[in-house]
Design an enzyme around this catalytic site. Structure first.
Site, mmCIF file in Angstrom:
data_model
loop_
_atom_site.group_PDB
_atom_site.id
_atom_site.type_symbol
_atom_site.label_atom_id
_atom_site.label_comp_id
_atom_site.label_asym_id
_atom_site.label_seq_id
_atom_site.Cartn_x
_atom_site.Cartn_y
_atom_site.Cartn_z
ATOM 1 N N LYS A 62 1.033 -1.388 0.103
ATOM 2 C CA LYS A 62 -0.126 -0.197 0.374
ATOM 3 C C LYS A 62 0.968 0.938 0.170
ATOM 4 C CE LYS A 62 -4.223 -1.936 3.013
ATOM 5 N NZ LYS A 62 -4.977 -1.737 1.727
ATOM 6 N N ARG A 101 -10.255 -11.749 1.708
ATOM 7 C CA ARG A 101 -11.605 -12.305 0.954
ATOM 8 C C ARG A 101 -10.493 -14.248 1.314
ATOM 9 N NH1 ARG A 101 -11.364 -9.075 -4.259
ATOM 10 N NH2 ARG A 101 -11.161 -7.766 -3.456
HETATM 11 N N1 BES Z 1 -7.535 -3.684 4.329
HETATM 12 C C1 BES Z 1 -8.498 -3.454 3.191
HETATM 13 C C2 BES Z 1 -9.690 -2.568 2.462
HETATM 14 C C3 BES Z 1 -9.726 -1.199 3.345
HETATM 15 C C4 BES Z 1 -9.840 -0.408 2.121
HETATM 16 C C5 BES Z 1 -10.158 -1.249 4.487
HETATM 17 C C6 BES Z 1 -9.661 0.944 3.230
HETATM 18 C C7 BES Z 1 -10.545 -0.650 5.092
HETATM 19 C C8 BES Z 1 -10.577 1.220 4.280
HETATM 20 C C9 BES Z 1 -8.202 -4.745 1.892
HETATM 21 O O1 BES Z 1 -7.968 -5.985 2.492
HETATM 22 C C10 BES Z 1 -7.853 -4.328 0.346
HETATM 23 O O2 BES Z 1 -6.795 -3.686 0.715
HETATM 24 N N2 BES Z 1 -8.430 -4.438 -0.189
HETATM 25 C C11 BES Z 1 -8.625 -4.152 -2.075
HETATM 26 C C12 BES Z 1 -8.640 -4.704 -2.398
HETATM 27 C C13 BES Z 1 -8.314 -4.782 -3.960
HETATM 28 C C14 BES Z 1 -6.888 -4.936 -4.336
HETATM 29 C C15 BES Z 1 -8.965 -5.757 -4.536
HETATM 30 C C16 BES Z 1 -8.958 -2.277 -1.589
HETATM 31 O O3 BES Z 1 -9.969 -2.320 -0.578
HETATM 32 O O4 BES Z 1 -8.283 -1.716 -2.777
HETATM 33 MN MN MN Z 2 -5.741 -5.291 1.855
#
Ligand code: BES
Ligand code: MN
Ligand code: ZN
Length: 510
Positions: A289, A363
């Site tokens: 990230k 997931r």
């Molecule tokens: N934990 C994150 C989602 C999230 C985003 C939670 C903002 C709280 C606040 C999750 O694991 C994630 O990173 N999801 C990705 C998925 C994508 C790579 C398909 C996302 O939402 O960007």
């Molecule tokens: Mn994530």
């Protein structure tokens, strides 16, 4: 905090602060009844004034308007409580449970600032509010306890936080039974919510998967639930490739937490499984990230906190249900041993998944946990997860996304959310979302198209839920963490989902 109920006359009860509700557009009449109820015993400070004239003048010059959660402290020498807090409830026709929670939270935070220890609350007429006495105290207790949930507990200059320490509701004895019942429920719901908040607020170096499992185990013991914690060798036996895969990049090993509450009173009692995403920190893994706000990803176990909080509430309520609470917990880190994009994992249900983005880790761990939950053949499965940024983009911070194959669960969760004010918005889930997650090289892939990201994430999860099981997925990525505090929720973890899920289960079994 201690909660009691008393019939003592308003002006004669010992305390440090007397809360008196006032309704908007009705300020004059309410003040009059206050003065009447206290037999002129309330006397604002200024010398030479008659009590009634003095109070009226003080209120008039302050320009006090009884908007929801507005407050006017008035010192009165002639009540035992000393301080009187005129508390606005807004228009009486618009008062809802959340109005009461917010007023209580505002009063509680004010009382803490004023360092007043003993609070008296004059309970308003229930017919006037259209809210019965039990619902009033339930909401008031929730609002106050939640408004004061601890923040900054790791600050070394921490002061004692037991202010205010005691609360007393003042009302005729005929109302005490209902008021008492509401207090008891409110305390349980607030305790579950604040427990969830504390778990989310815990820093990720101190709350690893092992530590989260220990916290769950401690809670289970306190609430009379059984607790099983699967370690890596046990997860290997079950072929939990998703949970093991996400966990393998961290020196803090993953765990699967399984709590059981056997509250079912008959053969007809339903079995409900709650499943919560417990990523103790989400760096994104190799698909790292960006740095900005990455600290907020300590809240990526908000789903775990929600289901553990809900389990605590359900156990305390003694609901007629057999509840299993499953938390897959891991830390998503980049490392020489971490999973990489293009890796293929075999999940516990035998399906192969290609990892296209290691940041879509929730997931992967939930797939194995949903399979584990499904093995016990529950009547209902509800999962809560901070799953997608897409859901935050779609719905913002005030709504969780709800995706489900069951109209009963959709209705129960919507009703519950309306009551607890943890609001959910129903989003579509169709076969196309399920199919969008089919892989090129293997059965499934963990990354779908950019559009509809919250929906295809649910589509992915649906591959791990038994066909005939009523299931709901609640994406709480938006509301689980608050960067700004409010009357009922200080900055940080909100505990979103704990009360919602407990209330939904209460509705399901009623
Ligand atoms: N934990 C994150 C989602 C999230 C985003 C939670 C903002 C709280 C606040 C999750 O694991 C994630 O990173 N999801 C990705 C998925 C994508 C790579 C398909 C996302 O939402 O960007
Ligand atoms: Mn994530
Ligand atoms: Zn995540």
């Amino acid at each position: 905090m201690r909660w009691t109920i008393s019939k003592t006359e308003t002006a004669d009860t010992a305390g440090d602060l007397l809360v008196f509700p006032i309704f908007q557009k009705n300020e004059k009449a309410d003040l009059k009844s206050l003065l009447k109820g206290t037999k002129g015993g309330i006397r604002p400070t200024a010398a030479g004034q008659t009590p009634a004239a003095g109070l009226k003048k003080k209120v008039a010059t302050s320009g006090f308007v009884a908007k929801a959660s507005s407050m006017l402290p008035v010192y009165c020498s002639n009540t035992k409580a000393g301080w009187l807090l005129l508390t606005g409830f807004g228009d009486e026709k618009k008062v809802g449970l959340e109005t009461i929670r917010k007023a209580a939270g505002t009063v509680a935070q004010k009382a803490r600032n004023m360092k007043t220890a003993r609070i008296l609350v004059a309970v308003p007429d229930s017919a006037r509010l259209g809210i019965d006495d039990a619902a009033f105290t339930r909401a008031w207790v929730e609002g106050a306890e939640m408004g004061l949930s601890a923040v900054g507990i790791l600050k070394t200059d921490k002061k004692s936080k037991d202010i205010p320490a005691s609360w007393k509701f003042l009302a005729d004895s005929s109302r005490h039974k209902a008021l008492r019942a509401g207090v008891a429920e409110g305390e349980k719901f607030a305790a579950g919510c604040n427990f969830a908040r504390a778990l989310v607020n815990e820093p990720p170096n101190l709350q690893t998967p092992v530590k989260l499992a220990e916290a769950a185990q401690k809670m289970a013991k306190e609430e009379g639930m059984s607790c099983k914690i699967l370690t890596v060798p046990q997860m290997k036996k079950l072929n939990m490739g998703g949970l093991l895969g996400v966990g393998q990049g961290s020196s803090n090993p993953p765990r699967l937490i399984a709590l059981k509450y056997k509250g079912g009173k008959s053969k007809k009692s339903p079995t409900v499984a709650l499943v919560g995403k417990g990523v103790t920190f989400d760096t994104g893994g190799i698909s790292l990230k960006p740095g900005a706000n990455m600290d907020l990803m300590k809240s990526d176990m908000g789903g775990a906190a929600a289901v553990l909080g809900a389990a605590r509430i359900i156990a305390r309520l003694g609901l007629d249900v057999n509840l299993v609470t499953i938390v897959p917990t891991a830390e998503n880190m980049p490392d020489g041993n971490a999973i990489r994009p293009a890796d293929v994992l075999t999940m516990a249900n035998g399906k192969t998944v290609e990892v296209l983005n290691t940041d879509a880790e929730g997931r992967l761990i939930l797939g194995d946990a949903l399979w584990y939950a499904g093995r016990g053949k529950p009547d209902y499965i509800i999962d809560a997860a901070t799953l997608t940024g897409a859901c935050v983009v779609a719905l913002g911070n005030h709504f969780a996304g709800l995706m489900s194959n069951s109209s009963e669960l959709i209705d129960s969760l919507k009703q519950a959310g309306g009551e607890t004010f943890e609001r959910v918005w129903h989003l579509p889930l169709i076969d196309e979302h399920k199919d969008a997650m089919k892989g090129t090289w293997s059965d499934l892939k963990n990354l779908g198209p950019r559009e509809g990201g919250a929906l295809t994430a649910a589509g992915f999860l649906s591959h791990f839920v038994p066909d005939d099981t009523q299931w709901a997925h609640v994406d709480i990525a938006g509301p689980s963490y608050a960067e700004k505090g409010s009357a009922t929720s200080p900055v940080g973890g909100t505990g979103f989902g704990a009360r919602l899920l407990a209330r939904a289960v209460q509705i399901i079994v009623s």
